[in-house]
Structures are given as C-alpha cells and as structure tokens.
Scaffold this active site. Structure first.
Site, PDB file in Angstrom:
ATOM      1  N   HIS A   1      49.890  39.145  37.888  1.00 37.49           N
ATOM      2  CA  HIS A   1      48.834  39.035  38.282  1.00 37.49           C
ATOM      3  C   HIS A   1      48.673  38.364  39.795  1.00 37.49           C
ATOM      4  O   HIS A   1      47.944  37.382  40.042  1.00 37.49           O
ATOM      5  CB  HIS A   1      47.912  38.688  37.608  1.00 37.49           C
ATOM      6  CG  HIS A   1      46.605  38.451  37.733  1.00 37.49           C
ATOM      7  ND1 HIS A   1      45.475  39.167  36.945  1.00 37.49           N
ATOM      8  CD2 HIS A   1      45.997  38.536  39.197  1.00 37.49           C
ATOM      9  CE1 HIS A   1      44.525  39.196  38.209  1.00 37.49           C
ATOM     10  NE2 HIS A   1      44.917  39.007  38.887  1.00 37.49           N
TER      11      HIS A   1
ATOM     12  N   GLU B   1      45.769  39.150  29.091  1.00 36.27           N
ATOM     13  CA  GLU B   1      46.244  37.876  30.264  1.00 36.27           C
ATOM     14  C   GLU B   1      45.829  35.962  29.350  1.00 36.27           C
ATOM     15  O   GLU B   1      45.133  36.332  29.589  1.00 36.27           O
ATOM     16  CB  GLU B   1      45.863  38.401  31.385  1.00 36.27           C
ATOM     17  CG  GLU B   1      46.764  37.932  32.611  1.00 36.27           C
ATOM     18  CD  GLU B   1      46.052  39.212  33.752  1.00 36.27           C
ATOM     19  OE1 GLU B   1      45.935  39.913  34.117  1.00 36.27           O
ATOM     20  OE2 GLU B   1      45.874  38.212  34.943  1.00 36.27           O
TER      21      GLU B   1
ATOM     22  N   ARG C   1      42.994  45.495  36.466  1.00 38.51           N
ATOM     23  CA  ARG C   1      42.559  44.682  35.589  1.00 38.51           C
ATOM     24  C   ARG C   1      42.724  45.680  33.745  1.00 38.51           C
ATOM     25  O   ARG C   1      43.327  46.365  33.757  1.00 38.51           O
ATOM     26  CB  ARG C   1      41.157  44.465  35.173  1.00 38.51           C
ATOM     27  CG  ARG C   1      40.414  43.259  36.133  1.00 38.51           C
ATOM     28  CD  ARG C   1      40.548  42.181  35.875  1.00 38.51           C
ATOM     29  NE  ARG C   1      40.121  41.376  36.875  1.00 38.51           N
ATOM     30  CZ  ARG C   1      40.420  40.495  38.144  1.00 38.51           C
ATOM     31  NH1 ARG C   1      41.701  40.649  38.238  1.00 38.51           N
ATOM     32  NH2 ARG C   1      39.623  39.957  38.572  1.00 38.51           N
TER      33      ARG C   1
END
Ligand code: DGY
Length: 328
Positions: A290, A272, A243
């Site tokens: 991602h 993000e 993350r």
C-alpha cells in the site's frame, strides 16, 4: 483575548513539516511514536478532540462515532479514500468529514503504470532471480513477458487517477477503454481517445490489462467478483491500486494459481495488512505494501490539505474537501 485554538488529535506520525505547522496553528496532539490507535485509544481521542486528523488505519464506524464527545466537529482525513469512515453516521451527528483529493493523483498513477510494467514484463521475478545468483546467461526463450504496445487497457473508474493513468498508458502504446458510472466529458474522452464500456462484463472480456481505480463503496465491494474475474482473458493482467475490497481476493488468488489469469500487480488487499497466503507464494504477481501515494512530496501536500481543511472550518467557512453522504 485570542480565540481558543481547536484541539486537533493526529492519529499517526505525519511528515515533520506538517506536524510543525499544525503545532503552530492548532492545539495539536501528535502521535510521535506512530502507534496505531485501537478502539479504546480512538474513543478517548474522539472524546477530547475538536478535530480528529485520521488516516486509513482508524476504523471510524458508526459504533465508534456514536461514542464521540459533543465537542468533536471535524474528521480531517489524511488520505483520499474514506471507506474507513462512516460518513453518514458522522453527518448525522453534525461532524464534518474531509479528505485530501488531487494531490496524490500523479504519484498513484505512476505507481499503477509501474505495476502494469512490472507484472507484464516480470520485473520483480527477474530481479529476484538475479539477486539469488541464478542468472546463468541470456537465452532466447527465458523470462518472456507480455508486450504492452498495441494492447488494450481497461480502466475501472475513470476519475482523476484513472485519467492520469490513461495519459501515461497511451505513451506506452496502450489503447484506453474504461468503465465508469457515466462517460467522462467529451473533451477528455477525445483527448484520451478513450472508449466507454457501459457493461463492465464486456470490457473485462475484451481487454488485456485491467486496472482498478474506483473508490471502495458498498456498490463497488467485490465489483470484480469470482464471476467477473472469470470473464477476463487468460493472458490478461489485473492491477489494483485502489482498495482491496473491490476484488474478491480469494477468487483472484485461485485463478492466478491455476494459470487462468497471466498475472497481477497489487498494492492493496482485502484484509489489509494481511495478504492472502496463496498470493505470497505465486511467481506471477507483484505485491506492494500500500505505497502508491508514498512520495515525500505527496505526503507533505496531503498534510497541507488537512491543514487547509481545518483552518477553513476554524474560520467558519465550508472546508474545500468536505465529503457529504450523497457524494458516495
Ligand atoms: C488514500 O489516500 O486513500 C491512500 O490509499 C492512503 O489512505
């Protein structure tokens, strides 16, 4: 009379096979055009669903969970990371939360190894140069990267994905070092010939490649802070498929720009889908959108896990992938 099927609201488009099975089993409401839900559409979903099949793009914080209807009993997340869900708030309201561990381990480890190779050997930079028509022939001193064989890999978070990465990395001649809340069991450590570092600071200062593989929790937010990033060796490479919030992205971008760190491979970002604009301009980074668990097989397996969790709950049993606040 057949028992009522639970109303399952699916927040994003899932693989066709998963959606078909969900429609057979539940009173399923799909999101066929895949529009991400905003606060209002999420609140509306929480007020009509018995089960919300969520994803990372749904920010289910305490304020939102407080607005859920009393009928909501399960948040069955499609994904392993659950940092977008306030599990304690859900728990306090009697709402179960489940995730999909295990089925995306190998895919994520593959992509992490790919990022390590790409960053160390400048794969994307080289491919871009070639496609731009700027390859004018081999030279002895051009496009030099860093050798991986014989170097040290420091893994931050030695769970399933960290261990799967370690197995791959050993085949590339990297020795395995790791930092974790506690050492892995002796058999695993021996198999991986892995060295445990209780001090993250010390591991960062002594490894050549660092890979972030721990979950994002309040305790790991900016675990790789500006101070810790400065401990890394200037020739080192940092990779993150966990993350974005675990790394101070602005500090990292500054260091990469100033040449204080050789390179980075990132699949996740602190804000993000926004990416620090400095990173976008740097040649020594490999940036992916991602996608570390993005395989057809993985996404179907994740959907099957969601279905198993919902069915087990429906049958009055404890879902296999239940998250309880004390696990975090
Ligand atoms: C995961 O499963 O956590 C992936 O990052 C997508 O959410």
């Amino acid at each position: 009379m057949a028992p009522r099927k639970p109303k399952v609201v699916v927040t994003r488009k899932l693989p066709d096979a998963v959606e078909t099975r969900m429609r057979e089993l539940f009173d399923t409401e799909l999101n066929l055009d895949d529009t991400p839900m905003n606060v209002e559409t999420l609140v509306a979903a929480l007020s009509r669903a018995d089960v919300l099949a969520s994803t990372i793009t749904d920010r289910l914080d305490a304020a939102l969970i407080a607005r859920a209807g009393d009928q909501l009993k399960l948040i069955a997340n499609f994904g392993v990371g659950i940092d977008h869900i306030d599990v304690a708030a859900a728990h306090a309201r009697g709402i179960l939360v489940t995730n999909t561990p295990g089925v995306l381990t190998e895919d994520t480890a593959d992509l992490t190894m790919g990022l390590i190779l790409a960053a160390a050997r400048r794969l994307v930079e080289g491919a871009n140069i070639l496609q731009a028509g700027e390859f004018h022939g081999w030279t002895p001193t051009w496009m030099l990267g860093r050798r991986l064989w014989g170097k040290r890999l420091g893994i931050v978070g030695m769970g399933r994905i960290g261990q799967a990465l370690a197995k791959r990395a050993r085949a590339f001649g990297l020795s395995i070092h790791y930092h974790n809340r506690k050492p892995v069991n002796a058999r695993v450590a021996e198999e991986l010939e892995a060295t445990y570092w209780e001090s993250l600071d010390q591991m960062l200062a002594r490894t050549d490649v660092v890979s972030v593989n721990c979950p994002h929790t309040p305790a790991t937010y900016h675990l790789l802070s500006a101070r810790r990033l400065k401990l890394m060796r200037p020739h080192a490479i940092l990779v993150n498929t966990a993350r974005g919030e675990i790394i101070d992205e602005a500090a990292l971008a500054g260091m990469l720009q100033r040449g204080e760190l050789a390179g980075a491979g990132l699949d996740v970002y602190e804000h993000e889908p926004a990416v620090n604009p400095k990173l976008l301009k740097l040649p020594n980074v490999v940036l992916l959108p991602h996608m570390s668990s993005a395989t057809i097989e993985g996404r179907i397996d994740m959907g099957e896990k969601v279905i198993i969790n919902i069915r087990t709950w429906m049958d009055g049993h404890r879902p296999p992938d239940r998250i309880i606040p004390s696990m975090l």
